[in-house]
Design a protein around this motif. Structure first.
Motif, PDB file in Angstrom:
ATOM      1  N   GLY A   1      45.177  45.126  57.871  1.00 36.68           N
ATOM      2  CA  GLY A   1      43.936  45.649  57.566  1.00 36.68           C
ATOM      3  C   GLY A   1      43.038  44.856  56.645  1.00 36.68           C
ATOM      4  O   GLY A   1      43.780  44.627  55.513  1.00 36.68           O
ATOM      5  N   TYR A   2      41.977  44.904  56.634  1.00 32.52           N
ATOM      6  CA  TYR A   2      41.159  43.909  55.763  1.00 32.52           C
ATOM      7  C   TYR A   2      39.715  44.652  55.207  1.00 32.52           C
ATOM      8  O   TYR A   2      38.895  44.945  56.119  1.00 32.52           O
ATOM      9  CB  TYR A   2      40.723  42.661  56.254  1.00 32.52           C
ATOM     10  N   VAL A   3      39.783  45.116  54.067  1.00 29.58           N
ATOM     11  CA  VAL A   3      38.718  45.710  53.575  1.00 29.58           C
ATOM     12  C   VAL A   3      37.550  44.742  53.053  1.00 29.58           C
ATOM     13  O   VAL A   3      37.956  44.214  52.123  1.00 29.58           O
ATOM     14  CB  VAL A   3      39.027  46.879  52.411  1.00 29.58           C
ATOM     15  N   GLY A   4      36.460  44.623  53.797  1.00 30.36           N
ATOM     16  CA  GLY A   4      35.614  43.727  53.644  1.00 30.36           C
ATOM     17  C   GLY A   4      34.210  44.125  52.725  1.00 30.36           C
ATOM     18  O   GLY A   4      34.081  45.460  52.851  1.00 30.36           O
ATOM     19  N   SER A   5      33.875  43.268  51.937  1.00 33.47           N
ATOM     20  CA  SER A   5      32.734  43.738  51.220  1.00 33.47           C
ATOM     21  C   SER A   5      31.527  43.562  52.069  1.00 33.47           C
ATOM     22  O   SER A   5      30.917  44.518  52.446  1.00 33.47           O
ATOM     23  CB  SER A   5      32.719  43.124  49.889  1.00 33.47           C
TER      24      SER A   5
ATOM     25  N   ASN B   1      30.255  47.179  52.881  1.00 34.36           N
ATOM     26  CA  ASN B   1      28.963  46.740  52.495  1.00 34.36           C
ATOM     27  C   ASN B   1      28.657  47.015  50.800  1.00 34.36           C
ATOM     28  O   ASN B   1      27.654  47.616  50.426  1.00 34.36           O
ATOM     29  CB  ASN B   1      27.797  47.660  53.251  1.00 34.36           C
ATOM     30  N   SER B   2      29.698  46.861  50.062  1.00 32.45           N
ATOM     31  CA  SER B   2      29.551  47.007  48.862  1.00 32.45           C
ATOM     32  C   SER B   2      30.544  46.182  47.997  1.00 32.45           C
ATOM     33  O   SER B   2      31.886  46.103  48.767  1.00 32.45           O
ATOM     34  CB  SER B   2      29.793  48.357  48.345  1.00 32.45           C
ATOM     35  N   TRP B   3      30.332  45.453  46.840  1.00 32.44           N
ATOM     36  CA  TRP B   3      31.476  44.764  46.202  1.00 32.44           C
ATOM     37  C   TRP B   3      32.417  45.956  45.439  1.00 32.44           C
ATOM     38  O   TRP B   3      33.604  45.664  45.329  1.00 32.44           O
ATOM     39  CB  TRP B   3      30.898  44.076  45.174  1.00 32.44           C
ATOM     40  N   TYR B   4      31.798  46.900  45.088  1.00 32.98           N
ATOM     41  CA  TYR B   4      32.906  47.780  44.293  1.00 32.98           C
ATOM     42  C   TYR B   4      32.335  49.248  44.648  1.00 32.98           C
ATOM     43  O   TYR B   4      31.232  49.836  44.163  1.00 32.98           O
ATOM     44  CB  TYR B   4      32.600  47.564  42.859  1.00 32.98           C
TER      45      TYR B   4
ATOM     46  N   THR C   1      36.931  43.397  48.228  1.00 30.36           N
ATOM     47  CA  THR C   1      36.347  44.592  47.356  1.00 30.36           C
ATOM     48  C   THR C   1      37.067  44.379  46.145  1.00 30.36           C
ATOM     49  O   THR C   1      38.142  43.763  45.966  1.00 30.36           O
ATOM     50  CB  THR C   1      36.582  45.907  48.051  1.00 30.36           C
ATOM     51  N   ASP C   2      36.431  45.184  45.031  1.00 24.33           N
ATOM     52  CA  ASP C   2      36.943  44.891  43.777  1.00 24.33           C
ATOM     53  C   ASP C   2      37.619  46.048  42.841  1.00 24.33           C
ATOM     54  O   ASP C   2      38.185  45.942  41.829  1.00 24.33           O
ATOM     55  CB  ASP C   2      35.735  44.709  42.795  1.00 24.33           C
ATOM     56  N   SER C   3      38.015  47.249  43.642  1.00 23.23           N
ATOM     57  CA  SER C   3      38.840  48.230  42.892  1.00 23.23           C
ATOM     58  C   SER C   3      39.958  48.228  43.466  1.00 23.23           C
ATOM     59  O   SER C   3      40.278  47.600  44.423  1.00 23.23           O
ATOM     60  CB  SER C   3      38.168  49.766  43.244  1.00 23.23           C
ATOM     61  N   PRO C   4      41.077  48.777  42.903  1.00 17.89           N
ATOM     62  CA  PRO C   4      42.642  49.141  43.440  1.00 17.89           C
ATOM     63  C   PRO C   4      42.469  50.017  44.428  1.00 17.89           C
ATOM     64  O   PRO C   4      43.546  50.330  44.853  1.00 17.89           O
ATOM     65  CB  PRO C   4      43.372  49.239  41.948  1.00 17.89           C
ATOM     66  N   ALA C   5      41.476  50.583  44.838  1.00 16.71           N
ATOM     67  CA  ALA C   5      41.633  51.755  45.583  1.00 16.71           C
ATOM     68  C   ALA C   5      42.615  51.483  47.257  1.00 16.71           C
ATOM     69  O   ALA C   5      43.410  52.116  47.585  1.00 16.71           O
ATOM     70  CB  ALA C   5      40.452  52.455  46.194  1.00 16.71           C
TER      71      ALA C   5
END
Length: 362
Positions: A162-166, A198-201, A225-229
Motif C-alpha cells: 500500500g502506498y499513501v500518496g500526497s 491530496n496533502s503533504w501532512y 506523506t510526512d507524518s508517522p500515521a
C-alpha cells in the motif's frame, strides 16, 4: 539563535509591507553590518517528524556550524498558495539575505518574490525554476525508493504493498514507480496500490488511507506523506512499513523496516557559507545517495538476511553508477513499453513523469 515565527504572526505583519520593500532590496547592505539572516519557510509543522522536521534539523545544524555568522528564522505550517508569497516577501523584508523555501508548491511564489528582490538570494527545494538570484535543489528520493522496494519485495507475503500518496506531481509518481520496479525484480507479480490524500501532512487522512490499504491485503506500507500515521497503523495491524524523510522507528519499532532519511545539513551550511564569502551563484542540483543527501536508516527486525543483502547491493550499485532505478526495459501499467532495454530515463524525462509502471494500481 533562531527566530521562530508563526504563520499568523507573520501575515499580521504584512500590512505595511509596501513601505518595507526598499529595505528588502537593499538587504545586502544590512547583511554586511551583521550576521547573515537566513530564512526558512516550511509547508508543515517542525514536529511532523518527517519532511519539515528534517529541513529544520538542517537549519539547526547551520546555526551550530556557523554560529554568530548567521541568524536564522523559520515559519512553519505555511500553505502552498497566496499565504506562501506573503510569508516569503515578509522574510525578504526582515533582514534575511538568503531564503530557503522548502516545498514544491512554493516555487511560483518564490520566483515572483525573487524578481522583486534582486539583491537577495533565494533557494527553492524540489522545483525547476531558477534565476540569477534563485537556485533550486532537490534530492533523488527515488533512489531510496528503489532500496525500500527491494526490501518490500522480499518481505511481503501477499505481494501487495500500500502506498499513501500526497499529491500526484512527478516527484511522487517517480517514487511510486521506483518502489514498484524494485519490488517486481524480486517478485514479478508484486503490485502497489495507491491512495491519494491530496496533502503533504494530514495525520487523520494518512491513517484512514493506511487502514483502507491494509484492508485490501497490503502487508507492507510506503508513503510520500510526512507524518508517522501510516507506520503506526502498520504497527497496530502487524504489518510492515517504511519511514518517510526521517527515521520513524520510535513510532513503530516492530513495523518499520527502514526509512529514507533526507539530510539537508551540509547543503545548508555550504550555501550559507557561499553567501557569506561572496561565492554564491545560482544553480540547479539534484543530489542522491552518492552525495549523502539521501540515506537509509538502520534496518528493523523485520528485515530478513536476504532482504538486507539485496538492499545493500542495490544501494551500492546506485552509488557506484552500475545501475539506475529507471533502467529499461520498463512497461507502463497499460502494457506499453516506455523505456527499451539498454536505455535509462534522463533527468528531464523523470521530472516530467506522469505515468505508472506495470504493477501500480492508482
Amino acid at each position: 539563535m533562531a527566530n521562530i515565527i508563526t504563520r499568523r504572526g507573520f501575515l499580521a505583519g504584512t500590512a505595511g509591507i509596501g513601505a518595507g520593500l526598499s529595505l528588502g532590496v537593499n538587504g545586502a547592505l544590512a547583511q554586511a553590518q551583521g550576521p547573515l539572516g537566513v530564512g526558512f519557510i516550511y509547508v508543515g509543522p517542525v514536529g511532523d517528524h518527517g519532511w519539515s522536521f528534517t529541513h529544520d534539523v538542517g537549519r539547526k545544524h547551520l546555526e551550530q556550524t556557523l554560529g554568530a555568522k548567521v541568524k536564522t528564522t523559520f515559519v512553519e505550517n505555511v500553505a502552498e498558495g497566496p499565504d506562501a508569497e506573503r510569508v516569503i516577501r515578509q522574510l525578504a523584508t526582515s533582514g534575511n539575505g538568503l531564503i530557503f523555501t522548502t516545498s514544491f508548491g512554493f516555487m511560483n511564489p518564490t520566483e515572483r518574490v525573487a524578481r522583486q528582490f534582486p539583491n537577495l538570494k533565494f533557494e527553492h527545494a524540489t522545483g525547476y525554476k531558477s534565476a540569477p538570484n534563485l537556485a533550486t535543489y532537490n534530492a533523488r528520493f527515488y533512489e531510496g525508493r528503489a532500496v525500500i522496494g527491494t526490501i518490500a519485495g522480499h518481505v511481503s507475503k501477499s505481494g501487495i504493498a500500500g502506498y499513501v500518496g500526497s499529491v500526484p506531481i512527478p516527484e511522487v509518481v517517480m517514487g511510486i514507480n521506483a518502489f514498484t520496479l524494485a519490488a517486481r525484480k524480486v517478485n514479478p507479480n508484486f503490485t502497489t496500490r495507491v491512495v491519494w490524500v491530496n496533502s503533504w501532512y494530514d495525520p487523520g487522512k494518512e491513517a484512514d488511507a493506511a487502514k483502507a490499504l491494509l484492508d485490501q491485503r497490503a502487508d507492507v506500507l510506503s508513503q510520500h506523506t510526512d507524518s508517522p500515521a501510516p507506520l503506526q497503523q502498520a504497527e497496530a495491524r502487524g504489518a510492515f512499513g517504511f519511514g518517510q524523510a526521517n527515521d520513524m522507528k520510535a513510532f513503530a519499532p516492530k513495523a518499520q523496516l527502514t526509512a529514507i532519511v533526507d539530510d539537508w545539513a551540509d547543503y545548508y551550511v555550504s550555501r550559507a557559507q557561499a553567501a557569506l564569502d561572496g561565492s554564491w551563484k545560482t544553480h540547479s542540483v539534484w543530489y542522491g545517495m552518492k552525495e549523502g543527501m539521501v540515506k537509509i536508516a538502520p534496518y528493523g527486525p523485520g528485515v530478513t538476511d536476504a532482504a538486507r543483502a539485496a538492499a545493500e547491493q542495490v544501494k551500492a550499485d546506485i552509488i557506484s553508477g552500475k545501475s539506475h532505478p529507471f533502467m529499461g526495459p520498463i512497461k507502463d501499467n497499460k502494457g506499453v513499453e516506455r523505456v527499451p532495454a539498454g536505455k535509462t530515463l534522463t533527468d528531464e524525462e523523470l521530472n516530467k513523469m506522469d505515468w505508472y509502471v506495470e504493477g501500480v494500481q492508482a
